[in-house]
Design an enzyme around this catalytic site. Structure first.
Site, PDB file in Angstrom:
ATOM      1  N   GLU A 264      -2.888   7.644  -8.430  1.00  0.00           N
ATOM      2  CA  GLU A 264      -1.841   7.226  -7.494  1.00  0.00           C
ATOM      3  C   GLU A 264      -0.489   7.781  -7.927  1.00  0.00           C
ATOM      4  OE1 GLU A 264      -0.062   3.024  -5.698  1.00  0.00           O
ATOM      5  OE2 GLU A 264      -1.001   3.041  -7.683  1.00  0.00           O
ATOM      6  N   LYS A 330      -0.922   4.292   2.576  1.00  0.00           N
ATOM      7  CA  LYS A 330      -1.308   2.950   2.139  1.00  0.00           C
ATOM      8  C   LYS A 330      -0.901   1.902   3.166  1.00  0.00           C
ATOM      9  CE  LYS A 330      -1.039  -0.036  -1.964  1.00  0.00           C
ATOM     10  NZ  LYS A 330      -0.460  -0.180  -3.318  1.00  0.00           N
ATOM     11  N   CYS A 382      -4.785   1.617  -4.966  1.00  0.00           N
ATOM     12  CA  CYS A 382      -4.451   0.558  -5.923  1.00  0.00           C
ATOM     13  C   CYS A 382      -4.860  -0.817  -5.406  1.00  0.00           C
ATOM     14  CB  CYS A 382      -2.959   0.625  -6.250  1.00  0.00           C
ATOM     15  SG  CYS A 382      -2.459  -0.441  -7.633  1.00  0.00           S
TER      16      CYS A 382
END
Length: 505
Positions: A264, A330, A382
């Protein structure tokens, strides 16, 4: 006076101690029977208590569970929040106090609407109410579905049920087992112990059944780059190119891999700031018949910021160009890390509420798979891997792997990254897909379609994980139906638990 005070506090104190011990059921300890014993003892402590007393007992249990179970959050607050110790402790206390509300709510509902500890309460009402309050904790204020009891069973016999109903079905069976043990203790009906034994035996019985079929002819070589970049230095302008070149150098040594994965936000720059580098490495990957996947921060033309995933090299997207529509963005943002609730009020109060990169925008809930070297991957950045329904809806018939990129450097040498990996393993097992997990400093690992770790590299080291992964065909019942059959059972359980005692009367 002291005797009265002790009498009033002994159950909440016992509940807090039992709740604190629940953390031992999860990674890295993985003493999974505690996940059954802990709620069983809580139910015993709740027996014959008024709803108000039950609320405080359940709340104390939650205080204990989250004080130990999410203690890793303090590492981030104290290390990067820029506040004095007293403020750090206050914020941590507020988080724990909030999360404990849900176990308090469970206890209140349990004793308010089902005051008698009947068999229907133990096996129907209590498990159903637990799932409802767990669901609320995973939804309210964007949700925090961490430490659901089902996760502790990833290496236990009950894990075999995950492809059928997901982690929530495991949680249900944990609570049914706990309810049976509590009922056996309170009513001295020791035959009830057979219920958890039967559930465990059934788990053993179906563990060899494969819901999906491996495709060995499509086995893929992957290389996961763990850069181990110091979070305190990562975004300093002087460290931008040393960090980028570190990943580039490690990549050049692994061009024989089909897919190379960086973690990430591996590139400490906006994508628009490094187009030449990305174009060059895209060309190099194509020349070596390889593909690179990396996390990167994006900025749109209207100055919206996104935490994104970019695929380079052998992809269906052609030569590199800056195209926001060909990125994964995301969706589930981390509170305070990537967005700040009530930011107009909170940002001026303390540095913790005004961290760098804490004003991201959301991507769509469902987005196209990342495609690299012919393989389709359902992405989760994540924190998103903990949201089982989002991951489930992003897995398609074409999906070969689940891909999750993370940066757990914020949490240091705590238990947080180990719990995070445990949750990621559950996604692989639920959906019958191998999992690729690339992180900055660990845990970087790959699992098979049953959630078993195939390869991993040590935390806090610069390392490259090399592995071969075999994709699967087929689907699991959980991927097909999700959790709606389970919550239909929850509703039915509550109705039966309400009706059965009244029928006897």
């Amino acid at each position: 006076m002291m005797n009265l005070l002790f009498h009033r506090l002994k159950r909440p104190l016992a509940a807090a101690f039992v709740g604190a011990s629940t953390t031992l059921a999860f990674a890295p300890y993985q003493l999974w029977p505690i996940a059954i014993l802990s709620p069983a003892i809580l139910l015993i402590l709740l027996a014959n208590q008024t709803p108000k007393r039950a609320l405080w007992i359940g709340y104390a249990w939650g205080l204990g569970q989250f004080a130990t179970g999410v203690s890793w959050v303090y590492v981030s607050i104290s290390g990067f929040g820029g506040m004095p110790l007293i403020a750090n402790l206050f914020l941590m206390g507020m988080l724990i106090a909030y999360l404990a509300v849900y176990s308090g709510l469970f206890a209140w509902l349990n004793n308010k609407f089902f005051p008698q500890f009947s068999l229907s309460k133990a096996l129907l009402a209590a498990p159903a109410l637990w799932l409802i309050t767990d669901w609320l904790r995973g939804w309210v204020m964007t949700g925090f579905p961490w430490l659901w009891l089902g996760y502790s069973q990833i290496d236990a016999p009950l894990a075999s049920f995950a492809p059928i109903g997901g982690v929530e079905l495991l949680t249900l069976f944990v609570l049914i087992s706990a309810g049976a043990l509590a009922y056996a203790w309170i009513h001295k009906q020791w035959l009830m112990i057979i219920i958890p034994v039967v559930l465990m035996s059934a788990g053993f019985g179906i563990r060899q059944y494969d819901w999906v079929t491996p495709r060995p002819e499509d086995t893929t070589k992957v290389a996961l780059i763990q850069g181990n970049v110091d979070q305190n230095l990562k975004w300093l302008p002087s460290q931008r190119w040393p960090t980028i070149m570190k990943y580039a150098d490690l990549t050049r040594e692994n061009w024989d891999a089909d897919i190379i994965v960086w973690p990430e936000a591996a590139i400490p720059a906006f994508e628009v700031e490094v187009p030449s580098f990305l174009s060059n490495i895209d060309s190099a990957a194509k020349m070596n018949n390889s593909a690179i996947i990396t996390g990167i921060v994006n900025q749109s033309e209207d100055r919206q910021f996104y935490n994104s995933i970019l695929s380079l090299g052998v992809t269906p997207y052609g030569d590199y160009s800056f195209d926001m529509s060909e990125r994964y963005h995301k969706h589930h943002l981390l509170p305070f890390g990537e967005f700040v609730p009530f930011e107009d009020i909170l940002r001026p109060l303390a540095p913790f509420f005004n961290l760098p990169m804490s004003s991201f925008s959301r991507g769509a809930f469902v987005q196209p798979n990342i495609v690299a070297n012919g393989m389709h991957m359902a992405p989760a950045l994540c924190y998103e891997i903990i949201f089982n329904e989002q991951v489930r809806q992003n897995v398609t018939d074409e999906t070969d792997f689940i891909l999750t990129l993370s940066n757990d450097a914020w949490f240091g040498h705590s238990i947080g990254p180990l719990q995070h990996m445990e949750i990621a393993r559950m996604r692989a097992l639920e959906l019958g897909k191998p999992l690729i997990r690339s992180t900055n400093n660990g845990l970087t690992a790959v699992t098979d379609y049953k959630g078993k770790i195939v390869e991993q590299v040590p935390q806090f080291e610069t390392a490259v994980l090399r592995a071969e992964l075999t994709p699967t065909d087929g689907t699991t019942p959980y991927r097909t139906f999700g959790t709606w059959p389970l919550y239909f059972w929850v509703a039915l359980s509550l109705m039966l638990a309400w009706w059965l005692p009244r029928k006897k009367d």
